[in-house]
Write a protein that holds these residues in place. Sequence first.
Motif, PDB file in Angstrom:
ATOM      1  N   ILE A 244       0.840  -1.201   0.000  1.00 16.72           N
ATOM      2  CA  ILE A 244       0.000   0.000   0.000  1.00 16.72           C
ATOM      3  C   ILE A 244       0.873   1.248   0.000  1.00 16.72           C
ATOM      4  O   ILE A 244       1.956   1.246   0.581  1.00 16.72           O
ATOM      5  N   VAL A 245       0.414   2.311  -0.661  1.00 17.61           N
ATOM      6  CA  VAL A 245       1.145   3.582  -0.608  1.00 17.61           C
ATOM      7  C   VAL A 245       0.167   4.707  -0.239  1.00 17.61           C
ATOM      8  O   VAL A 245      -1.050   4.531  -0.358  1.00 17.61           O
ATOM      9  N   ALA A 246       0.708   5.816   0.188  1.00 22.24           N
ATOM     10  CA  ALA A 246      -0.147   6.960   0.500  1.00 22.24           C
ATOM     11  C   ALA A 246      -0.033   7.993  -0.620  1.00 22.24           C
ATOM     12  O   ALA A 246       1.027   8.139  -1.234  1.00 22.24           O
ATOM     13  N   LEU A 247      -1.147   8.644  -0.904  1.00 22.12           N
ATOM     14  CA  LEU A 247      -1.176   9.703  -1.929  1.00 22.12           C
ATOM     15  C   LEU A 247      -1.696  10.971  -1.292  1.00 22.12           C
ATOM     16  O   LEU A 247      -2.656  10.935  -0.506  1.00 22.12           O
ATOM     17  N   GLN A 290      -2.466   0.226  -8.065  1.00 19.19           N
ATOM     18  CA  GLN A 290      -3.432   1.187  -8.632  1.00 19.19           C
ATOM     19  C   GLN A 290      -2.748   2.491  -9.054  1.00 19.19           C
ATOM     20  O   GLN A 290      -3.315   3.267  -9.816  1.00 19.19           O
ATOM     21  N   VAL A 291      -1.519   2.686  -8.535  1.00 20.70           N
ATOM     22  CA  VAL A 291      -0.867   3.986  -8.685  1.00 20.70           C
ATOM     23  C   VAL A 291      -0.684   4.413 -10.144  1.00 20.70           C
ATOM     24  O   VAL A 291      -1.013   5.526 -10.532  1.00 20.70           O
ATOM     25  N   ARG A 292      -0.167   3.504 -10.973  1.00 23.57           N
ATOM     26  CA  ARG A 292       0.201   3.933 -12.331  1.00 23.57           C
ATOM     27  C   ARG A 292      -1.012   4.320 -13.186  1.00 23.57           C
ATOM     28  O   ARG A 292      -0.880   5.063 -14.148  1.00 23.57           O
ATOM     29  N   ASP A 293      -2.197   3.805 -12.881  1.00 20.03           N
ATOM     30  CA  ASP A 293      -3.402   4.229 -13.620  1.00 20.03           C
ATOM     31  C   ASP A 293      -3.994   5.488 -12.999  1.00 20.03           C
ATOM     32  O   ASP A 293      -4.491   6.369 -13.695  1.00 20.03           O
ATOM     33  N   LEU A 294      -3.938   5.528 -11.652  1.00 18.22           N
ATOM     34  CA  LEU A 294      -4.650   6.591 -10.936  1.00 18.22           C
ATOM     35  C   LEU A 294      -3.984   7.968 -11.068  1.00 18.22           C
ATOM     36  O   LEU A 294      -4.679   8.966 -11.310  1.00 18.22           O
ATOM     37  N   ILE A 295      -2.663   8.021 -10.928  1.00 14.92           N
ATOM     38  CA  ILE A 295      -1.996   9.336 -10.930  1.00 14.92           C
ATOM     39  C   ILE A 295      -2.239  10.097 -12.241  1.00 14.92           C
ATOM     40  O   ILE A 295      -2.634  11.274 -12.206  1.00 14.92           O
ATOM     41  N   PRO A 296      -2.071   9.473 -13.429  1.00 16.31           N
ATOM     42  CA  PRO A 296      -2.357  10.225 -14.661  1.00 16.31           C
ATOM     43  C   PRO A 296      -3.812  10.707 -14.730  1.00 16.31           C
ATOM     44  O   PRO A 296      -4.086  11.826 -15.148  1.00 16.31           O
ATOM     45  N   ILE A 307       1.727  13.876  -4.405  1.00  8.35           N
ATOM     46  CA  ILE A 307       2.903  13.175  -3.876  1.00  8.35           C
ATOM     47  C   ILE A 307       2.508  11.765  -3.432  1.00  8.35           C
ATOM     48  O   ILE A 307       1.409  11.542  -2.930  1.00  8.35           O
ATOM     49  N   GLU A 308       3.413  10.821  -3.688  1.00  6.73           N
ATOM     50  CA  GLU A 308       3.180   9.429  -3.271  1.00  6.73           C
ATOM     51  C   GLU A 308       4.281   9.089  -2.281  1.00  6.73           C
ATOM     52  O   GLU A 308       5.439   9.392  -2.522  1.00  6.73           O
ATOM     53  N   TYR A 309       3.925   8.461  -1.165  1.00  5.38           N
ATOM     54  CA  TYR A 309       4.970   8.021  -0.241  1.00  5.38           C
ATOM     55  C   TYR A 309       4.670   6.639   0.325  1.00  5.38           C
ATOM     56  O   TYR A 309       3.521   6.222   0.421  1.00  5.38           O
ATOM     57  N   SER A 310       5.765   5.924   0.634  1.00  6.06           N
ATOM     58  CA  SER A 310       5.588   4.559   1.148  1.00  6.06           C
ATOM     59  C   SER A 310       5.316   4.601   2.649  1.00  6.06           C
ATOM     60  O   SER A 310       5.611   5.587   3.327  1.00  6.06           O
ATOM     61  N   LEU A 311       4.765   3.494   3.144  1.00 10.22           N
ATOM     62  CA  LEU A 311       4.342   3.431   4.549  1.00 10.22           C
ATOM     63  C   LEU A 311       5.111   2.338   5.279  1.00 10.22           C
ATOM     64  O   LEU A 311       5.575   1.381   4.652  1.00 10.22           O
ATOM     65  N   ASN A 312       5.230   2.476   6.571  1.00  7.69           N
ATOM     66  CA  ASN A 312       5.903   1.430   7.347  1.00  7.69           C
ATOM     67  C   ASN A 312       4.939   0.378   7.869  1.00  7.69           C
ATOM     68  O   ASN A 312       5.244  -0.801   7.872  1.00  7.69           O
TER      69      ASN A 312
END
Length: 315
Positions: A244-247, A290-296, A307-312
């Motif tokens: 999972i990543v945060a946006l 989902q990131v590569r479809d969603l960001i554009p 901004i996208e960032y990874s989570l611990n």
Amino acid sequence: MDDDNAGGEKSFALTIIISRTIEDIMSVLKIGIPKGSLEKATIALFEKSGWKIKMASRNYFPEVDDPELSVYICRPQEMSRYIEDGLLDAGITGKDWTLENESDVVVIEDLVYSKVSKKPTRWVIAVPGDSPITTVEQLDGKRISTELVNVTQSFFKERNMNVDISFSWGATEAKAVSGLADAIVEVTETEATIRAHGLRVIHELMQSNTQLIASHQALEDSWKKEKINDIAMLLQGALRADKIVALKMNVPEERFDEILEILPSVTAPTVARLYKQPWFSVETVISEHQVRDLIPQLKKIGAEGIIEYSLNKVI
Ligand SMILES: Nc1ncnc2c1ncn2[C@@H]1O[C@H](COP(=O)(O)OP(=O)(O)OP(=O)(O)O)[C@@H](O)[C@H]1O
Ligand SMILES: O=P(O)(O)OC[C@H]1O[C@H](OP(=O)(O)OP(=O)(O)O)[C@H](O)[C@@H]1O
Ligand SMILES: [Mg+2]
């Protein structure tokens, strides 16, 4: 058992007895970490979960930065036996070996990771690429090599088949190629080893994944039970966070509804107003894939400063 193994088991038991003296003074949970295929990935997962486990070369009792934990390095094949006997309170091992040992232990958490991936492993029956054997039934009377003798025996017994199963100490794939066995029952993750030996999979026996298991005795102790459950929660949280990543982004007022409509989230996105601007700041967590479809898409609708960032951990 050979002398070497007997010596190893004795010193292992001795260290456990010594650690009991320490336990009389304070509460300590004895936890087993698997040596071998899962070792690196397990130590990395513990680190992400909040525990630094420091391995010293040739020493099977690593240091951990938590006085409430005693860490033991243990073969995954033996882990469930030590836990069943109460010598260890809990441990990480493969479901396959707990099943093979028929150990009476409690599965606390399925932690789906392997040596190199976050997927389960598969135990398969494989034959040489040029073998005439294509089905399980054709293995009747044949010679099979495997490390997983009990599970393999039960598999063929259930089918009323008579096969000659011999225990393999490793490098099992090579035995099918050299003719030492007609077929093998072996664990595979990426199938690279199977391919490298020109073998063909004819059946999947079972899937296995890493698990946190615990003894019945440990779970009767409320302090140990809570500690085990806390560890399970943090390990699972760290595993989840890997996928999972945060946006975070700024969204103009007039496009707010449109953007919120396509934005996935766990419960609902967090929304805040930008200071004295007709904009919102929107934050959410989404699956990495989902990131590569969603960001554009978000960019096209009008989101800015994405901004996208990874989570611990995701609990
Ligand atoms: N790529 C992998 N290869 C082998 N086992 C894996 C792999 N990924 C995860 N495992 C899991 O690791 C556990 C231990 O594997 P295995 O029994 O092969 O011992 P090992 O740690 O590899 O030691 P050895 O050197 O004796 O093979 C099993 O539960 C198995 O399912
Ligand atoms: O499908 P793959 O990704 O190729 O992984 C499977 C291989 O990994 C394991 O070997 P391991 O590294 O444990 O060595 P071993 O032969 O000593 O068991 C397993 O016994 C297979 O040989
Ligand atoms: Mg192995």
